[in-house]
Design an enzyme around this catalytic site. Structure first.
Site, mmCIF file in Angstrom:
data_model
loop_
_atom_site.group_PDB
_atom_site.id
_atom_site.type_symbol
_atom_site.label_atom_id
_atom_site.label_comp_id
_atom_site.label_asym_id
_atom_site.label_seq_id
_atom_site.Cartn_x
_atom_site.Cartn_y
_atom_site.Cartn_z
ATOM 1 N N HIS A 1 5.752 -0.580 -2.791
ATOM 2 C CA HIS A 1 5.329 0.160 -3.984
ATOM 3 C C HIS A 1 5.435 1.673 -3.817
ATOM 4 O O HIS A 1 4.867 2.420 -4.597
ATOM 5 C CB HIS A 1 3.894 -0.250 -4.370
ATOM 6 N N GLY B 1 -5.284 -9.132 3.099
ATOM 7 C CA GLY B 1 -5.922 -8.184 2.189
ATOM 8 C C GLY B 1 -5.203 -7.927 0.880
ATOM 9 O O GLY B 1 -5.195 -6.808 0.402
ATOM 10 N N ASP C 1 -0.657 4.173 1.071
ATOM 11 C CA ASP C 1 -1.530 5.108 1.788
ATOM 12 C C ASP C 1 -0.973 5.614 3.118
ATOM 13 O O ASP C 1 -1.576 6.501 3.744
ATOM 14 C CB ASP C 1 -2.924 4.499 1.997
ATOM 15 N N ASN D 1 0.823 -1.214 0.000
ATOM 16 C CA ASN D 1 0.000 0.000 0.000
ATOM 17 C C ASN D 1 0.854 1.259 0.000
ATOM 18 O O ASN D 1 1.951 1.291 0.554
ATOM 19 C CB ASN D 1 -0.926 0.012 1.223
ATOM 20 N N CYS E 1 17.415 14.699 -10.745
ATOM 21 C CA CYS E 1 18.528 14.440 -9.831
ATOM 22 C C CYS E 1 18.120 13.366 -8.809
ATOM 23 O O CYS E 1 17.085 12.724 -8.953
ATOM 24 C CB CYS E 1 18.985 15.734 -9.144
ATOM 25 N N CYS F 1 11.513 20.303 -7.885
ATOM 26 C CA CYS F 1 12.594 19.846 -7.009
ATOM 27 C C CYS F 1 13.248 21.017 -6.266
ATOM 28 O O CYS F 1 13.673 21.995 -6.897
ATOM 29 C CB CYS F 1 13.634 19.122 -7.859
ATOM 30 N N CYS G 1 17.104 21.113 -7.728
ATOM 31 C CA CYS G 1 17.487 21.474 -9.100
ATOM 32 C C CYS G 1 16.357 22.115 -9.889
ATOM 33 O O CYS G 1 16.559 22.524 -11.038
ATOM 34 C CB CYS G 1 18.013 20.248 -9.839
HETATM 35 P P1 OAD Z 1 -6.324 -5.684 -4.821
HETATM 36 O O1 OAD Z 1 -7.358 -4.630 -5.018
HETATM 37 O O2 OAD Z 1 -5.847 -6.450 -5.992
HETATM 38 O O3 OAD Z 1 -6.869 -6.766 -3.766
HETATM 39 C C1 OAD Z 1 -7.462 -6.393 -2.560
HETATM 40 C C2 OAD Z 1 -7.733 -7.645 -1.759
HETATM 41 O O4 OAD Z 1 -8.269 -7.242 -0.504
HETATM 42 C C3 OAD Z 1 -8.758 -8.603 -2.381
HETATM 43 O O5 OAD Z 1 -8.242 -9.923 -2.356
HETATM 44 C C4 OAD Z 1 -9.973 -8.477 -1.460
HETATM 45 O O6 OAD Z 1 -10.697 -9.697 -1.323
HETATM 46 C C5 OAD Z 1 -9.320 -8.104 -0.138
HETATM 47 N N1 OAD Z 1 -10.172 -7.368 0.791
HETATM 48 C C6 OAD Z 1 -11.211 -6.524 0.526
HETATM 49 N N2 OAD Z 1 -11.724 -6.044 1.652
HETATM 50 C C7 OAD Z 1 -11.003 -6.574 2.692
HETATM 51 C C8 OAD Z 1 -11.042 -6.460 4.110
HETATM 52 N N3 OAD Z 1 -11.951 -5.684 4.715
HETATM 53 N N4 OAD Z 1 -10.134 -7.146 4.838
HETATM 54 C C9 OAD Z 1 -9.217 -7.943 4.223
HETATM 55 N N5 OAD Z 1 -9.139 -8.092 2.903
HETATM 56 C C10 OAD Z 1 -10.011 -7.430 2.137
HETATM 57 O O7 OAD Z 1 -5.113 -5.009 -4.020
HETATM 58 P P2 OAD Z 1 -3.596 -5.516 -3.833
HETATM 59 O O8 OAD Z 1 -3.505 -6.994 -3.758
HETATM 60 O O9 OAD Z 1 -3.028 -4.725 -2.721
HETATM 61 O O10 OAD Z 1 0.233 -1.694 -7.224
HETATM 62 O O11 OAD Z 1 -2.968 -5.017 -5.191
HETATM 63 C C11 OAD Z 1 -1.595 -5.156 -5.394
HETATM 64 C C12 OAD Z 1 -1.057 -4.027 -6.233
HETATM 65 O O12 OAD Z 1 -1.824 -3.902 -7.439
HETATM 66 C C13 OAD Z 1 -1.204 -2.646 -5.603
HETATM 67 O O13 OAD Z 1 -0.163 -2.364 -4.676
HETATM 68 C C14 OAD Z 1 -1.130 -1.734 -6.796
HETATM 69 C C15 OAD Z 1 -2.006 -2.493 -7.763
HETATM 70 O O14 OAD Z 1 -1.707 -2.335 -9.110
HETATM 71 C C16 OAD Z 1 0.749 -0.549 -7.694
HETATM 72 O O15 OAD Z 1 0.086 0.467 -7.860
HETATM 73 C C17 OAD Z 1 2.210 -0.637 -7.995
HETATM 74 ZN ZN ZN Z 2 16.201 17.552 -8.694
#
Ligand code: OAD
Ligand code: ZN
Length: 259
Positions: free
Chosen positions: A133, A205, A108, A106, A144, A165, A168
């Site tokens: 990420h 999650g 966030d 995440n 830079c 920046c 720079c």
């Molecule tokens: P996803 O949106 O792919 O998956 C979210 C997961 O959270 C799912 O399996 C849901 O079932 C689960 N979920 C939903 N509500 C929940 C809750 N209350 N408690 C527990 N689990 C719950 O998100 P990520 O797996 O984090 O990358 O995605 C991976 C990466 O894909 C992200 O970091 C992002 C995205 O592209 C970048 O931006 C580089």
């Molecule tokens: Zn710079």
């Protein structure tokens, strides 16, 4: 959201947690869902409404930095209004109390807010996450080596000035790993080391489809450890986990991590 927690599964998971000497915690967007942060692939997921290749790639940023900054500025504001939930708090307590490391996909910043809150004035570093990420609240220079923290509001309208920046003057970009980009090798190596050294992986999650994060629980397993998954939905990791607790993180984690 329904919770179908089986008490035997909870007892087995508690047993694994109690006996673990080192815990590797991998989180994804689901840990923040109950805080109101949208996931990526869920029903209201970000990648259902927006095309990643138009917003989250280096090509998109070169083509239209204003559009990309508008999207990250919007996400920064949305997340700044959100608070950590009981799941973040339980993980922070675990990492403050025991040898454990939080590794998150995440961007966030909510694990960090929870760590500071749960440490209540004491040292919170033990619960500070490795951010695979990147972060919505960090920037880096397109020219830079400058990298910094930044929580300011972004004015990406035609009249606004995009972040520049302080060293720079070149355009700054969000310090986020975009599609087609490699993860920071130092962060990645640290995450693999944590996964290998742990005897328990708690994976929370994540849809477990984005590599290399999705393979980290397998590293713990290949090194002889166990895996607990917390997710209301099945994922590619569910059958492979020793225990799968199918419920929301904000309910399951406080039940699992007591005290
Ligand atoms: P996803 O949106 O792919 O998956 C979210 C997961 O959270 C799912 O399996 C849901 O079932 C689960 N979920 C939903 N509500 C929940 C809750 N209350 N408690 C527990 N689990 C719950 O998100 P990520 O797996 O984090 O990358 O995605 C991976 C990466 O894909 C992200 O970091 C992002 C995205 O592209 C970048 O931006 C580089
Ligand atoms: Zn710079």
């Amino acid at each position: 959201m329904s919770t179908q927690l089986n008490s035997e599964d909870v007892a087995r998971a508690r047993g694994l947690l109690e006996h673990a000497t080192r815990v590797f915690i991998l989180t994804g967007a689901g840990i923040s869902a109950e805080s109101g942060v949208p996931t990526f692939r869920g029903e209201d997921g970000l990648w259902r409404s927006y095309r990643p290749e138009e917003l989250a790639t280096p090509q998109a940023f070169r083509r239209d930095p204003r559009l990309v900054w508008a999207w990250y500025g919007w996400r920064r504001e949305k997340v700044a209004d959100c608070k950590p939930n009981a799941g973040h708090a339980a993980l922070a307590r675990l990492a403050l109390d025991r040898p454990a490391r939080i590794v998150t996909q995440n961007v966030d910043g909510l694990h960090e807010v929870a760590a500071v809150h749960e440490a209540a004035g004491a040292d919170w570093e033990a619960a500070s996450p490795l951010e695979l990420h990147g972060s919505l609240f960090r920037v880096r220079c397109t020219k830079c080596v400058y990298r910094g923290r930044d929580r300011s509001k972004v004015d990406a309208t035609d009249k606004g000035e995009l972040p520049s920046c302080p060293k720079c003057g070149a355009l700054l970009r969000p310090d986020i790993v975009w599609f087609g980009e490699a993860l920071d090798p130092l962060v990645l190596t640290a995450a693999f080391d944590e996964a290998r050294e742990a005897d328990l992986c708690l994976v929370v999650g994540t849809s477990a489809v984005v590599q290399p994060a999705a393979s980290l629980p397998r590293i713990t397993r290949d090194s002889g450890g166990s895996v607990i998954e917390v997710n209301p939905q099945a994922t590619p990791l569910t059958d492979f986990a020793d225990v799968a607790l199918q419920g929301p993180a904000g309910v399951v984690l406080p039940t699992l991590i007591q005290g």
